[in-house]
Design a protein around this motif. Structure first.
Motif, PDB file in Angstrom:
ATOM      1  N   LEU A   1     -37.427  -4.565 -26.197  1.00  0.00           N
ATOM      2  CA  LEU A   1     -36.381  -6.073 -25.780  1.00  0.00           C
ATOM      3  C   LEU A   1     -35.521  -6.705 -26.582  1.00  0.00           C
ATOM      4  O   LEU A   1     -35.588  -6.399 -28.001  1.00  0.00           O
ATOM      5  N   ALA A   2     -33.774  -6.228 -26.311  1.00  0.00           N
ATOM      6  CA  ALA A   2     -33.140  -6.604 -26.686  1.00  0.00           C
ATOM      7  C   ALA A   2     -31.815  -8.024 -26.168  1.00  0.00           C
ATOM      8  O   ALA A   2     -32.724  -8.766 -25.705  1.00  0.00           O
ATOM      9  N   ASP A   3     -31.311  -7.914 -26.561  1.00  0.00           N
ATOM     10  CA  ASP A   3     -29.848  -8.713 -25.975  1.00  0.00           C
ATOM     11  C   ASP A   3     -30.557 -10.839 -25.943  1.00  0.00           C
ATOM     12  O   ASP A   3     -31.384 -10.618 -27.421  1.00  0.00           O
ATOM     13  N   GLU A   4     -30.240 -11.274 -24.951  1.00  0.00           N
ATOM     14  CA  GLU A   4     -30.903 -12.388 -25.128  1.00  0.00           C
ATOM     15  C   GLU A   4     -31.697 -12.787 -24.537  1.00  0.00           C
ATOM     16  O   GLU A   4     -31.493 -11.796 -23.409  1.00  0.00           O
TER      17      GLU A   4
ATOM     18  N   ALA B   1     -27.286  -2.967 -39.088  1.00  0.00           N
ATOM     19  CA  ALA B   1     -27.610  -4.337 -38.713  1.00  0.00           C
ATOM     20  C   ALA B   1     -26.505  -3.985 -37.327  1.00  0.00           C
ATOM     21  O   ALA B   1     -25.262  -3.886 -37.481  1.00  0.00           O
ATOM     22  N   LEU B   2     -26.255  -5.733 -36.444  1.00  0.00           N
ATOM     23  CA  LEU B   2     -25.530  -6.213 -35.964  1.00  0.00           C
ATOM     24  C   LEU B   2     -26.122  -7.309 -35.791  1.00  0.00           C
ATOM     25  O   LEU B   2     -26.581  -8.019 -36.576  1.00  0.00           O
ATOM     26  N   LEU B   3     -24.747  -7.648 -35.954  1.00  0.00           N
ATOM     27  CA  LEU B   3     -24.077  -9.308 -35.883  1.00  0.00           C
ATOM     28  C   LEU B   3     -24.361 -10.361 -33.957  1.00  0.00           C
ATOM     29  O   LEU B   3     -23.215 -10.208 -33.222  1.00  0.00           O
ATOM     30  N   PHE B   4     -25.387 -10.640 -33.817  1.00  0.00           N
ATOM     31  CA  PHE B   4     -24.921 -11.255 -32.129  1.00  0.00           C
ATOM     32  C   PHE B   4     -25.144 -13.196 -32.605  1.00  0.00           C
ATOM     33  O   PHE B   4     -25.793 -13.745 -32.636  1.00  0.00           O
ATOM     34  N   VAL B   5     -23.538 -13.323 -32.238  1.00  0.00           N
ATOM     35  CA  VAL B   5     -23.703 -15.073 -32.332  1.00  0.00           C
ATOM     36  C   VAL B   5     -23.338 -15.335 -31.104  1.00  0.00           C
ATOM     37  O   VAL B   5     -22.165 -14.744 -30.039  1.00  0.00           O
TER      38      VAL B   5
ATOM     39  N   LEU C   1     -15.521  -6.107 -34.918  1.00  0.00           N
ATOM     40  CA  LEU C   1     -16.422  -6.931 -34.189  1.00  0.00           C
ATOM     41  C   LEU C   1     -16.113  -5.072 -32.887  1.00  0.00           C
ATOM     42  O   LEU C   1     -16.290  -4.286 -32.777  1.00  0.00           O
ATOM     43  N   TYR C   2     -17.885  -5.686 -32.697  1.00  0.00           N
ATOM     44  CA  TYR C   2     -18.726  -4.286 -32.096  1.00  0.00           C
ATOM     45  C   TYR C   2     -17.902  -4.355 -30.275  1.00  0.00           C
ATOM     46  O   TYR C   2     -18.200  -4.086 -29.881  1.00  0.00           O
ATOM     47  N   ALA C   3     -17.814  -5.299 -30.148  1.00  0.00           N
ATOM     48  CA  ALA C   3     -18.248  -5.441 -28.623  1.00  0.00           C
ATOM     49  C   ALA C   3     -17.700  -7.261 -28.335  1.00  0.00           C
ATOM     50  O   ALA C   3     -18.374  -8.962 -29.466  1.00  0.00           O
ATOM     51  N   ARG C   4     -17.310  -7.739 -27.196  1.00  0.00           N
ATOM     52  CA  ARG C   4     -16.803  -8.836 -26.719  1.00  0.00           C
ATOM     53  C   ARG C   4     -17.443  -9.506 -25.674  1.00  0.00           C
ATOM     54  O   ARG C   4     -16.945  -8.714 -24.511  1.00  0.00           O
ATOM     55  N   GLY C   5     -18.362 -10.208 -25.272  1.00  0.00           N
ATOM     56  CA  GLY C   5     -18.479 -10.877 -24.494  1.00  0.00           C
ATOM     57  C   GLY C   5     -18.020 -11.838 -23.970  1.00  0.00           C
ATOM     58  O   GLY C   5     -17.112 -12.377 -24.310  1.00  0.00           O
TER      59      GLY C   5
ATOM     60  N   ARG D   1     -20.772 -14.314 -25.687  1.00  0.00           N
ATOM     61  CA  ARG D   1     -20.551 -13.952 -27.088  1.00  0.00           C
ATOM     62  C   ARG D   1     -20.157 -13.609 -27.498  1.00  0.00           C
ATOM     63  O   ARG D   1     -19.718 -11.456 -26.658  1.00  0.00           O
ATOM     64  N   ASP D   2     -20.435 -12.753 -29.156  1.00  0.00           N
ATOM     65  CA  ASP D   2     -19.610 -11.372 -29.943  1.00  0.00           C
ATOM     66  C   ASP D   2     -21.184 -10.640 -30.544  1.00  0.00           C
ATOM     67  O   ASP D   2     -21.462 -11.529 -30.852  1.00  0.00           O
ATOM     68  N   LEU D   3     -20.614  -9.693 -30.702  1.00  0.00           N
ATOM     69  CA  LEU D   3     -21.228  -9.085 -31.879  1.00  0.00           C
ATOM     70  C   LEU D   3     -20.063  -7.941 -32.253  1.00  0.00           C
ATOM     71  O   LEU D   3     -19.445  -7.623 -32.568  1.00  0.00           O
TER      72      LEU D   3
ATOM     73  N   VAL E   1     -29.448  -8.729 -35.564  1.00  0.00           N
ATOM     74  CA  VAL E   1     -30.743  -6.772 -34.710  1.00  0.00           C
ATOM     75  C   VAL E   1     -30.337  -6.263 -34.927  1.00  0.00           C
ATOM     76  O   VAL E   1     -29.077  -5.926 -35.499  1.00  0.00           O
ATOM     77  N   LYS E   2     -31.001  -6.055 -34.919  1.00  0.00           N
ATOM     78  CA  LYS E   2     -31.685  -3.761 -35.407  1.00  0.00           C
ATOM     79  C   LYS E   2     -30.545  -3.605 -33.841  1.00  0.00           C
ATOM     80  O   LYS E   2     -30.665  -3.696 -32.754  1.00  0.00           O
ATOM     81  N   ARG E   3     -29.997  -2.401 -34.548  1.00  0.00           N
ATOM     82  CA  ARG E   3     -29.486  -1.635 -33.446  1.00  0.00           C
ATOM     83  C   ARG E   3     -30.310  -0.310 -32.902  1.00  0.00           C
ATOM     84  O   ARG E   3     -31.065   0.028 -33.627  1.00  0.00           O
ATOM     85  N   ALA E   4     -29.795  -0.907 -31.406  1.00  0.00           N
ATOM     86  CA  ALA E   4     -30.577  -0.093 -30.882  1.00  0.00           C
ATOM     87  C   ALA E   4     -30.161   0.754 -30.140  1.00  0.00           C
ATOM     88  O   ALA E   4     -28.829   0.572 -29.957  1.00  0.00           O
ATOM     89  N   GLN E   5     -30.252   1.515 -29.216  1.00  0.00           N
ATOM     90  CA  GLN E   5     -29.436   2.831 -28.444  1.00  0.00           C
ATOM     91  C   GLN E   5     -29.825   2.318 -26.778  1.00  0.00           C
ATOM     92  O   GLN E   5     -31.196   2.221 -26.415  1.00  0.00           O
TER      93      GLN E   5
HETATM   94  C1  PZK Z   1     -25.655  -3.731 -27.150  1.00  0.00           C
HETATM   95  N1  PZK Z   1     -24.500  -5.332 -25.842  1.00  0.00           N
HETATM   96  C2  PZK Z   1     -24.021  -6.707 -24.954  1.00  0.00           C
HETATM   97  C3  PZK Z   1     -24.335  -8.619 -25.962  1.00  0.00           C
HETATM   98  C4  PZK Z   1     -21.210  -8.052 -26.065  1.00  0.00           C
HETATM   99  C5  PZK Z   1     -21.981  -7.796 -25.794  1.00  0.00           C
HETATM  100  N2  PZK Z   1     -29.393  -4.289 -30.491  1.00  0.00           N
HETATM  101  C6  PZK Z   1     -28.750  -4.274 -29.861  1.00  0.00           C
HETATM  102  N3  PZK Z   1     -28.480  -2.592 -30.621  1.00  0.00           N
HETATM  103  C7  PZK Z   1     -27.045  -2.183 -29.693  1.00  0.00           C
HETATM  104  N4  PZK Z   1     -26.131  -2.736 -28.692  1.00  0.00           N
HETATM  105  C8  PZK Z   1     -26.301  -3.595 -28.289  1.00  0.00           C
HETATM  106  C9  PZK Z   1     -27.477  -4.401 -28.605  1.00  0.00           C
HETATM  107  C10 PZK Z   1     -28.214  -5.635 -28.640  1.00  0.00           C
HETATM  108  N5  PZK Z   1     -27.909  -6.848 -28.012  1.00  0.00           N
HETATM  109  C11 PZK Z   1     -25.759  -5.492 -26.421  1.00  0.00           C
HETATM  110  N6  PZK Z   1     -23.827  -4.392 -25.975  1.00  0.00           N
HETATM  111  C12 PZK Z   1     -24.460  -3.479 -27.249  1.00  0.00           C
HETATM  112  C13 PZK Z   1     -23.625  -7.922 -25.541  1.00  0.00           C
HETATM  113  C14 PZK Z   1     -23.500  -9.623 -27.247  1.00  0.00           C
HETATM  114  C15 PZK Z   1     -21.803  -9.340 -26.699  1.00  0.00           C
HETATM  115  F1  PZK Z   1     -20.093  -8.588 -26.212  1.00  0.00           F
END
Ligand code: PZK
Length: 297
Positions: free
Chosen positions: A221-224, A29-33, A14-18, A21-23, A101-105
């Motif tokens: 452009l990242a996120d939703e 890469a990252l999986l955005f759910v 798990l990278y982050a939980r909002g 949504r969960d990352l 999704v691509k990991r970005a700074q």
């Molecule tokens: C990233 N978040 C917010 C989103 C969460 C938190 N492409 C990316 N690369 C690196 N970091 C992020 C992203 C994106 N999108 C986005 N935090 C980091 C976020 C969804 C769930 F818990």
């Protein structure tokens, strides 16, 4: 269809939980759910809205495609058949609601744009006559359309929950003048294109928030994007400035929570089935209005 409240992709990190949504980390890469969780009055409610995460994901995909000539984005694929093998055990849970999704700074600023005067913008204006240091004409009413859209950056507070409006100069201090100007210009260009489109389809995009990151190809452009969770959507045919507008998606939820006089302290209550059903229908309606397509789950 039951609501998906929490993912537990136990073989992944798990990278982050909002809030909703969960990352996860998946190799490079990252999986955005997007789950079906819903928040109101700053709390995640005990009941989810079945399909909400799918609607938000499909809407983001629509906008990523709509905007692809304005700005590149972080999407690698939303096709579960193209996901890495390690995601195969979770295929059914992920289908329709996830993006690789691509990991970005990430830039440490929320890029907010407002075309109408609402929320913290309205509060700021009432108190100071300005929003994020941008002086506005006197005599504006709540929910009025602004003479032109304004860029009002924000930063995450330390608790990571609340956004704090900052001035453009503060943003320059955080990301540098060059990036700040580019992010502002991109934000205004995206808003202009998307809001003009949405308005023709009966939806006022009162304001919205973008998050950008730096990747190999430059700013992406990242996120939703341009979902009801990241934006204020107002039905055009009910627009009546001079007070708050009904929310496109959450009005039944807010009305219900007010009706039971919840004190807005944890634990957040559950929602009755009719409020869930009517809210679910609003999410699907927003998707249909904006895209012209029906989402079948
Ligand atoms: C990233 N978040 C917010 C989103 C969460 C938190 N492409 C990316 N690369 C690196 N970091 C992020 C992203 C994106 N999108 C986005 N935090 C980091 C976020 C969804 C769930 F818990």
């Amino acid at each position: 269809m039951p609501a998906l409240i929490e993912t537990e992709l136990s073989s992944l990190t798990l990278y982050a939980r909002g809030k909703v949504r969960d990352l996860y980390s998946v190799g490079e890469a990252l999986l955005f759910v997007a789950t079906d969780r819903i928040s109101a009055f700053d709390h995640v409610l005990a009941t989810g809205i079945p399909g909400k995460g799918k609607v938000l994901t499909q809407l983001s995909l629509f906008w990523f495609n709509f905007l692809k000539d304005v700005v590149p984005n972080h999407l690698i694929t939303a096709n579960v058949n193209q996901f890495p093998k390690e995601l195969a055990p979770y295929r059914d849970e992920l289908e329709g609601r996830s993006m690789l999704v691509k990991r970005a700074q990430m830039f440490p600023v929320e890029c907010v744009v407002r075309g109408y005067l609402s929320g913290s913008g309205w509060k700021d204006y009432k108190a100071t006559g300005a929003v994020c240091g941008i002086k506005l004409p006197a005599g504006l009413r709540e929910s009025d359309r602004l003479p032109e859209p304004i860029f009002t950056p924000a930063s995450k507070s330390l608790d990571g929950e609340h956004d704090i409006n900052i001035s453009f100069d503060d943003m320059v201090t955080r990301v540098g003048a060059h990036s700040a100007e580019r992010l502002r210009d991109l934000t205004l260009e995206i808003y202009s294109k998307a809001s003009e489109y949405a308005e023709r389809r009966g939806v006022i995009l009162a304001d919205t928030k973008f998050e950008f990151g730096a990747a190999a190809e430059g700013i992406i452009l990242a996120d939703e994007v341009l979902t009801p969770d990241s934006s204020r959507f107002w039905p055009r045919d009910q627009y009546k400035p001079g007070g708050p507008q009904p929310s496109f998606d959450k009005q039944f939820v807010r009305d219900y929570l007010e009706s039971i006089r919840w004190n807005k302290q944890a634990p957040a209550p559950a929602l009755p089935p009719d409020v869930v059903a009517r809210t679910q229908e609003k999410y699907f309606a927003a998707f249909r209005l904006l895209t012209g397509a029906s989402l079948s789950l």
